[in-house]
Motif scaffolding. Structure first.
Motif, PDB file in Angstrom:
ATOM      1  N   GLU A  84       0.925  -1.150   0.029  1.00  0.00           N
ATOM      2  CA  GLU A  84       0.153  -0.029  -0.075  1.00  0.00           C
ATOM      3  C   GLU A  84       0.760   1.068   0.182  1.00  0.00           C
ATOM      4  OE1 GLU A  84      -3.306  -2.550   2.557  1.00  0.00           O
ATOM      5  OE2 GLU A  84      -3.525  -0.621   2.592  1.00  0.00           O
ATOM      6  N   ARG A 141       4.613 -12.510  -4.149  1.00  0.00           N
ATOM      7  CA  ARG A 141       3.808 -13.917  -4.179  1.00  0.00           C
ATOM      8  C   ARG A 141       2.213 -13.536  -4.298  1.00  0.00           C
ATOM      9  NH1 ARG A 141       7.775 -14.874  -1.321  1.00  0.00           N
ATOM     10  NH2 ARG A 141       9.633 -16.283  -1.930  1.00  0.00           N
ATOM     11  N   SER A 187       3.440 -14.213   3.136  1.00  0.00           N
ATOM     12  CA  SER A 187       2.806 -15.445   2.835  1.00  0.00           C
ATOM     13  C   SER A 187       3.440 -16.633   3.432  1.00  0.00           C
ATOM     14  CB  SER A 187       3.192 -15.929   1.129  1.00  0.00           C
ATOM     15  OG  SER A 187       4.726 -16.073   0.943  1.00  0.00           O
ATOM     16  N   GLU A 210      -4.582 -13.220   2.277  1.00  0.00           N
ATOM     17  CA  GLU A 210      -4.398 -14.530   1.561  1.00  0.00           C
ATOM     18  C   GLU A 210      -4.108 -15.512   2.736  1.00  0.00           C
ATOM     19  OE1 GLU A 210      -3.241 -14.542  -3.102  1.00  0.00           O
ATOM     20  OE2 GLU A 210      -1.960 -13.569  -1.840  1.00  0.00           O
TER      21      GLU A 210
HETATM   22  N1  APR Z   1      -3.302  -6.211   2.633  1.00  0.00           N
HETATM   23  C1  APR Z   1      -3.207  -7.530   2.973  1.00  0.00           C
HETATM   24  N2  APR Z   1      -2.468  -8.819   2.527  1.00  0.00           N
HETATM   25  C2  APR Z   1      -1.538  -8.306   1.712  1.00  0.00           C
HETATM   26  C3  APR Z   1      -1.431  -6.877   1.057  1.00  0.00           C
HETATM   27  C4  APR Z   1      -2.455  -5.934   1.512  1.00  0.00           C
HETATM   28  N3  APR Z   1      -2.340  -4.627   1.167  1.00  0.00           N
HETATM   29  N4  APR Z   1      -0.498  -6.860  -0.021  1.00  0.00           N
HETATM   30  C5  APR Z   1      -0.070  -8.037  -0.127  1.00  0.00           C
HETATM   31  N5  APR Z   1      -0.615  -8.951   1.005  1.00  0.00           N
HETATM   32  C6  APR Z   1      -0.402 -10.281   1.066  1.00  0.00           C
HETATM   33  C7  APR Z   1      -0.014 -11.260  -0.154  1.00  0.00           C
HETATM   34  O1  APR Z   1      -1.435 -11.764  -0.401  1.00  0.00           O
HETATM   35  C8  APR Z   1       0.914 -12.086   0.266  1.00  0.00           C
HETATM   36  O2  APR Z   1       0.346 -13.386   0.755  1.00  0.00           O
HETATM   37  O3  APR Z   1       1.184 -10.182   1.660  1.00  0.00           O
HETATM   38  C9  APR Z   1       1.903 -11.491   1.233  1.00  0.00           C
HETATM   39  C10 APR Z   1       3.247 -11.289   0.851  1.00  0.00           C
HETATM   40  O4  APR Z   1       3.802 -12.484   0.612  1.00  0.00           O
HETATM   41  P1  APR Z   1       5.336 -12.585  -0.371  1.00  0.00           P
HETATM   42  O5  APR Z   1       4.823 -11.633  -1.406  1.00  0.00           O
HETATM   43  O6  APR Z   1       5.516 -14.020  -0.355  1.00  0.00           O
HETATM   44  O7  APR Z   1       6.229 -11.671   0.559  1.00  0.00           O
HETATM   45  P2  APR Z   1       7.050 -12.384   1.630  1.00  0.00           P
HETATM   46  O8  APR Z   1       6.271 -13.314   2.742  1.00  0.00           O
HETATM   47  O9  APR Z   1       7.549 -10.987   2.470  1.00  0.00           O
HETATM   48  O10 APR Z   1       8.191 -13.064   0.885  1.00  0.00           O
HETATM   49  C11 APR Z   1       9.199 -13.523   2.107  1.00  0.00           C
HETATM   50  O11 APR Z   1      10.438 -14.109  -0.049  1.00  0.00           O
HETATM   51  O12 APR Z   1      11.189 -13.491  -2.080  1.00  0.00           O
HETATM   52  C12 APR Z   1      11.702 -13.592  -0.931  1.00  0.00           C
HETATM   53  O13 APR Z   1      13.159 -12.307   0.099  1.00  0.00           O
HETATM   54  C13 APR Z   1      12.073 -12.264  -0.130  1.00  0.00           C
HETATM   55  O14 APR Z   1      11.518 -11.414   1.785  1.00  0.00           O
HETATM   56  C14 APR Z   1      10.921 -12.122   0.920  1.00  0.00           C
HETATM   57  C15 APR Z   1      10.568 -13.518   1.062  1.00  0.00           C
END
Ligand code: APR
Length: 251
Positions: free
Chosen positions: A35, A42, A202, A228
């Motif tokens: 946001e 992901r 995630s 999610e």
């Molecule tokens: N509100 C609620 N949920 C959200 C929002 C939002 N505004 N924006 C994103 N999400 C959720 C997504 O649905 C997803 O499940 O946040 C989660 C983000 O998950 P990832 O993209 O997998 O990020 P993260 O868990 O931080 O990844 C871990 O993976 O690629 C590596 O090093 C990288 O630190 C990262 C690690």
């Protein structure tokens, strides 16, 4: 496991749980920064739905992989440059200032928790920080701007001016060892926590995703705030769905 779908209801529940807790640890992922305009990895439009990650051994072995990794870092630096901390970053920083939150363990490399006001003694960056670069051999610090200028001049990825080793953004890539001191600080914070709140992750990447499990198994209440489902929802005490910004704007 109690799932709360409505963000306002989730916000009230989270506020009550924080009020009743003594030592709270926040654990954040890329979802806390979407946001602010920074894509996650992901989620529905996540980075890994468009490109492949560059693994650490590829970076070490291939000049092309190093130049591509630097290209991505400079693009990310521009994205972060125009991003501002959002309601979730600000609420978490306020809770840290209030004294109840002992640590913010973040997987994020965007520096938005610092910019929201979380002091370094309470912030644990387990995947490093993309605003810095370092030598893989001697850890000598290198400025991203200098690296960018050097690559523009030479077309080659930089080597350390002190020892000639490979220079890399100070972030943990897939296949790279985790930062020992940060992980020890995280484990220490978890041992003493009675409430552990995972926000915007995630929970699919190890060893980071083992930290919420460790917190739960040492006796902390586990709350997962995410848009999610995650693999740890089944062991969480509460799962709060909906926009993270909405859940935290009312905290
Ligand atoms: N509100 C609620 N949920 C959200 C929002 C939002 N505004 N924006 C994103 N999400 C959720 C997504 O649905 C997803 O499940 O946040 C989660 C983000 O998950 P990832 O993209 O997998 O990020 P993260 O868990 O931080 O990844 C871990 O993976 O690629 C590596 O090093 C990288 O630190 C990262 C690690």
């Amino acid at each position: 496991m109690n799932i709360v779908q409505d963000p306002t209801e989730g916000s009230l529940l989270l506020a009550d749980l924080i009020g009743a807790a003594r030592r709270v640890v926040f654990f954040t992922g890329a979802g806390v920064s979407t946001e602010s305009g920074i894509p996650d990895f992901r989620g529905p439009n996540g980075l890994w739905t468009k490109i492949q990650p560059i693994y650490f051994d590829e970076f070490v072995a291939s000049e092309d992989a190093r130049l591509e990794d630097w290209r991505r870092r400079f693009k990310f630096k521009k994205q972060v440059g125009t991003a501002e901390p959002n309601a979730a970053h600000r609420a978490i920083a306020k809770l840290v200032a209030g004294g109840k939150v002992t640590a913010v363990i973040t997987q994020n490399i965007d520096g938005l928790h610092q910019r929201a006001g979380v002091p370094s003694e309470h912030l644990i960056e387990i995947h490093g920080n993309a605003t810095r670069a370092a030598c893989l051999e001697c850890d000598a610090h290198h400025e991203l701007d200098e690296v960018e200028a050097e690559i523009a001049r030479t077309g080659l990825s930089p080597v350390c001016r002190a020892c000639g080793g490979l220079v890399k953004a100070a972030v943990i890539s897939f296949g790279q060892a985790m930062p020992v001191r940060a992980m020890m600080r995280a484990e220490h914070a978890i041992e003493r926590a009675d409430l552990f709140v995972s926000v915007g992750s995630s929970l699919q990447v190890q060893p980071a995703a083992s930290l919420p499990m460790a917190a739960k198994y040492q006796g902390a209440r586990l709350v997962i705030v995410n848009g999610e489902a995650t693999p740890l929802d089944g062991i969480a005490d509460h799962v709060l769905r909906g926009s993270i910004g909405k859940v935290f704007s009312a905290i």
